[in-house]
Design a protein around this motif. Structure first.
Motif, mmCIF file in Angstrom:
data_model
loop_
_atom_site.group_PDB
_atom_site.id
_atom_site.type_symbol
_atom_site.label_atom_id
_atom_site.label_comp_id
_atom_site.label_asym_id
_atom_site.label_seq_id
_atom_site.Cartn_x
_atom_site.Cartn_y
_atom_site.Cartn_z
ATOM 1 N N ALA A 1 -36.609 29.377 -72.966
ATOM 2 C CA ALA A 1 -37.144 30.639 -72.406
ATOM 3 C C ALA A 1 -36.030 31.172 -71.312
ATOM 4 O O ALA A 1 -35.531 32.262 -71.633
ATOM 5 N N VAL A 2 -35.631 30.351 -70.487
ATOM 6 C CA VAL A 2 -34.746 30.600 -69.359
ATOM 7 C C VAL A 2 -33.211 30.782 -70.167
ATOM 8 O O VAL A 2 -32.608 31.996 -69.438
ATOM 9 N N ALA A 3 -32.844 30.216 -71.087
ATOM 10 C CA ALA A 3 -31.682 30.465 -71.743
ATOM 11 C C ALA A 3 -31.600 31.768 -72.610
ATOM 12 O O ALA A 3 -30.408 32.187 -72.544
ATOM 13 N N ALA A 4 -32.755 32.274 -72.767
ATOM 14 C CA ALA A 4 -32.738 33.354 -73.523
ATOM 15 C C ALA A 4 -32.876 34.589 -72.669
ATOM 16 O O ALA A 4 -33.137 35.875 -72.709
ATOM 17 N N GLY A 5 -32.727 34.166 -71.189
ATOM 18 C CA GLY A 5 -32.917 35.287 -69.997
ATOM 19 C C GLY A 5 -34.322 35.795 -69.633
ATOM 20 O O GLY A 5 -34.312 36.426 -68.591
ATOM 21 N N SER A 6 -35.176 34.786 -69.648
ATOM 22 C CA SER A 6 -36.509 35.028 -69.064
ATOM 23 C C SER A 6 -36.469 34.220 -67.637
ATOM 24 O O SER A 6 -35.880 33.333 -67.760
ATOM 25 N N LYS B 1 -39.547 42.673 -53.635
ATOM 26 C CA LYS B 1 -38.414 42.815 -52.820
ATOM 27 C C LYS B 1 -37.499 41.645 -52.585
ATOM 28 O O LYS B 1 -36.429 41.800 -52.512
ATOM 29 N N PHE B 2 -38.246 40.725 -52.085
ATOM 30 C CA PHE B 2 -37.518 39.311 -51.774
ATOM 31 C C PHE B 2 -36.967 38.910 -53.029
ATOM 32 O O PHE B 2 -35.638 38.151 -53.087
ATOM 33 N N LEU B 3 -37.485 39.002 -54.104
ATOM 34 C CA LEU B 3 -37.105 38.302 -55.221
ATOM 35 C C LEU B 3 -37.091 39.629 -56.543
ATOM 36 O O LEU B 3 -38.167 39.567 -57.271
ATOM 37 N N PRO B 4 -36.072 40.279 -56.598
ATOM 38 C CA PRO B 4 -36.006 41.131 -57.528
ATOM 39 C C PRO B 4 -35.985 40.719 -58.862
ATOM 40 O O PRO B 4 -35.938 39.462 -59.106
ATOM 41 N N LYS B 5 -36.191 41.610 -59.890
ATOM 42 C CA LYS B 5 -36.320 40.943 -61.364
ATOM 43 C C LYS B 5 -34.959 40.113 -61.686
ATOM 44 O O LYS B 5 -33.899 40.447 -61.155
ATOM 45 N N TYR B 6 -35.190 39.198 -62.553
ATOM 46 C CA TYR B 6 -33.974 38.263 -62.799
ATOM 47 C C TYR B 6 -33.053 38.656 -63.866
ATOM 48 O O TYR B 6 -33.695 39.402 -65.132
ATOM 49 N N LYS B 7 -31.905 39.058 -63.308
ATOM 50 C CA LYS B 7 -30.798 39.533 -64.392
ATOM 51 C C LYS B 7 -29.734 38.510 -64.574
ATOM 52 O O LYS B 7 -28.893 38.551 -63.729
ATOM 53 N N PRO B 8 -30.201 37.633 -65.551
ATOM 54 C CA PRO B 8 -29.168 36.637 -65.761
ATOM 55 C C PRO B 8 -27.537 37.053 -66.244
ATOM 56 O O PRO B 8 -27.477 38.080 -67.016
ATOM 57 N N ASN B 9 -26.762 36.781 -65.605
ATOM 58 C CA ASN B 9 -25.323 36.897 -66.358
ATOM 59 C C ASN B 9 -24.380 35.722 -66.490
ATOM 60 O O ASN B 9 -23.230 35.765 -66.789
#
Lengths: 340, 176
Positions: free
Chosen positions: A27-32, A147-155
């Motif tokens: 899931a994390v490798a897919a960007g979640s 605010k502290f932890l915005p949406k995860y944007k993997p790059n």
């Protein structure tokens, strides 16, 4: 919570802890952003995948509700499970209270996903002692947390068909060696980010935990106890009742905050390290041997003694800690006692 | 700091008892801590749980060794467990029984037939809420209303009402 519509996530039911951690990795490798929790035998079953996740630099966050390992079978608390995964490349944060567990899980995502880190984080909280306790907790407001932890944007590590990349491929000896060295540097460098995130959290939510790596409590005495997790609450009560002892709580065990420990412990007469794990064949807990190693470079190093306590949920009483402090004055440097 | 120890058997709601007390104290703006010590997790096995109430955050994590109050949900435990162990000089032991209790202790002993009340009001021998009623009636460590609020929040309406009624009856009974 998902059925009640309180969070918008997908709940995945799997057949084992091995599958749980593998699914989270996927899931994390897919960007979640994903989450799982385990302990004891469950964590041991995850062992193989833990190393793979760190090697692939996936920012996974997992709570370990520390419990003893078999055999014999035991459901209660000690830290043998997560300590046995100390070399896996995961950042390990040990919390003292339920409030700190809540706060640290939020911090853990921020640390893990930081582009300067990109490593998995284990939030370790004592099984039963914290997980089955009712106590007041302030739940941070959702809007503030966002605010502290915005949406995860993997790059970095992100499986995307339009931008193909390989994660965790086969490597020859030299590139493997080079990547292991890079991983070692990466986890060492994460110390600064762990401290930063603790500060930033403190500013926003008015709660912080030492400098994020260690917490010193009345540490201006001749004797210092070094320990981790919920037992530090009991130790603080003991420290309050004595004039000769302070506490240094290791919050971040991996990476080990060597410089902070040297700074906090130099000039002490006695350092007592209380471990809730036993490295079989070494005759002591892991924290003891590592703290002693860290202090070796000091010219006038303190006497360092160890204590193995609380295995399999054995209660660590304040009177036992008091007795340990008294006895430490007669113990030899390097001596280890068992609190039983 | 007030420290309470609960003795009972698996399935009787020993853990819930400690949780309810702590939640009631929390409702009153106090700091609290409640946690269990499970034996083997099965019905009938002796279970102990603990609760602490204080004006400031409770840091210690050790079990309760010197309780102010001890609540015994099952009197058959009196032959098996030393319920008097470590109790404070001016402590109190509250036992669920319909018999005369001959307990060697420096603490005050009070008894209430919570099983009878639970059977009549709830229809099942679940005595945790009734024994909380007895504890609150005998000691006043939290208000009866605070426990009632907690029960209303925690249980569905019908079950809550029955438990509140049982709790009120033991509360009145122990106050005489």
């Amino acid at each position: 919570m998902i059925a009640d519509g309180r969070i918008k996530s997908r709940f995945l039911e799997v057949e084992s802890e091995f599958s749980a951690i593998s699914s989270v990795a996927g899931a994390v490798a897919a960007g979640s952003r994903a989450f799982t929790a385990t302990c004891s035998q469950g964590l041991a079953l995850m062992h193989e995948v833990l190393f793979a996740i760190a090697g692939m630099r996936l920012p996974v966050v997992m709570v370990v509700t520390n419990r003893a390992l078999s055999s014999p079978i035991n459901i209660w608390n000690d830290c043998q499970d997560s300590i046995s995964e100390r070399d896996s490349g995961w950042i390990q944060l040990y919390v003292e209270t339920v409030q700190e567990a809540v706060d640290t899980i939020i911090q853990a995502y921020k640390i893990a996903e930081d582009n300067r880190v990109l490593l998995p984080v284990m939030v370790c909280m004592d099984g039963f002692i914290l997980t089955h306790t009712v106590e007041p907790v302030e739940l941070p407001d959702d809007v503030e947390v966002k605010k502290f932890l915005p949406k995860y944007k993997p790059n970095h590590a992100f499986l995307d068909p339009t931008r193909p990349m390989t994660l965790g491929p086969f490597t020859y000896p030299e590139p493997y060696f080079k990547l292991r060295k890079e991983l070692s540097l990466a986890i060492d460098n994460s110390k600064i980010i762990i401290s930063e995130v603790n500060e930033e959290f403190g500013e926003m939510f008015k709660r912080k935990y030492g400098n994020g790596l260690i917490e010193e409590y009345k540490n201006d005495k001749k004797i210092a106890i070094v320990s981790m997790g919920s037992v530090c609450g009991t130790i603080k009560c003991v420290v309050d009742s004595r004039k000769d002892t302070g506490l240094v709580r290791i919050r971040c065990y991996r990476p080990l905050p060597k410089e902070d420990l040297i700074e906090a412990l130099k000039g002490k007469e006695i350092v007592i390290v209380l471990d809730k794990n036993i490295s079989l064949g070494l005759g002591s807990g892991s924290v003891f041997s590592e703290v002693r190693d860290v202090l070796y470079s000091l010219k006038d190093r303190p006497k360092v003694v160890g204590c193995v306590a609380g295995l399999g949920g054995t209660d660590i009483k304040s009177k036992d800690i008091n007795r340990l402090i008294d006895e430490s004055k007669k113990m030899k440097d390097g001596e280890v006692v068992w609190l039983i | 700091m007030i420290e309470v120890r609960f003795h009972g058997r698996g399935g009787q709601g020993v853990v819930t008892s400690a949780y309810l007390l702590a939640l009631a104290a929390f409702k009153e703006g106090k700091f609290c801590q409640a946690f269990p010590f499970f034996g083997t997790e099965r019905r009938g096995a002796p279970v102990t749980s603990f609760a602490r109430i204080d004006k400031k955050f409770i840091r210690t994590r050790e079990r309760v060794y010197n309780p102010d109050y001890v609540v015994v949900l099952d009197s058959t435990l009196l032959d098996v467990v030393d319920v008097d162990e470590g109790i404070k000089e001016r402590g109190m032991i509250i036992i669920n029984t319909n018999k005369d209790v001959n307990l060697q202790t420096k603490a005050t002993v009070k008894t209430v037939d919570a099983t009878d009340i639970a059977l009549r009001v709830i229809g099942k021998p679940f005595v945790n809420t009734s024994m909380i009623g007895a504890l609150v009636g005998a000691t006043g460590i939290v208000k009866l209303e605070s426990v009632i609020d907690v029960i209303r929040e925690r249980f569905p309406e019908e079950i809550a009402n029955k438990n509140i009624e049982a709790e009120k009856q033991t509360y009145e009974k122990i106050r005489g």
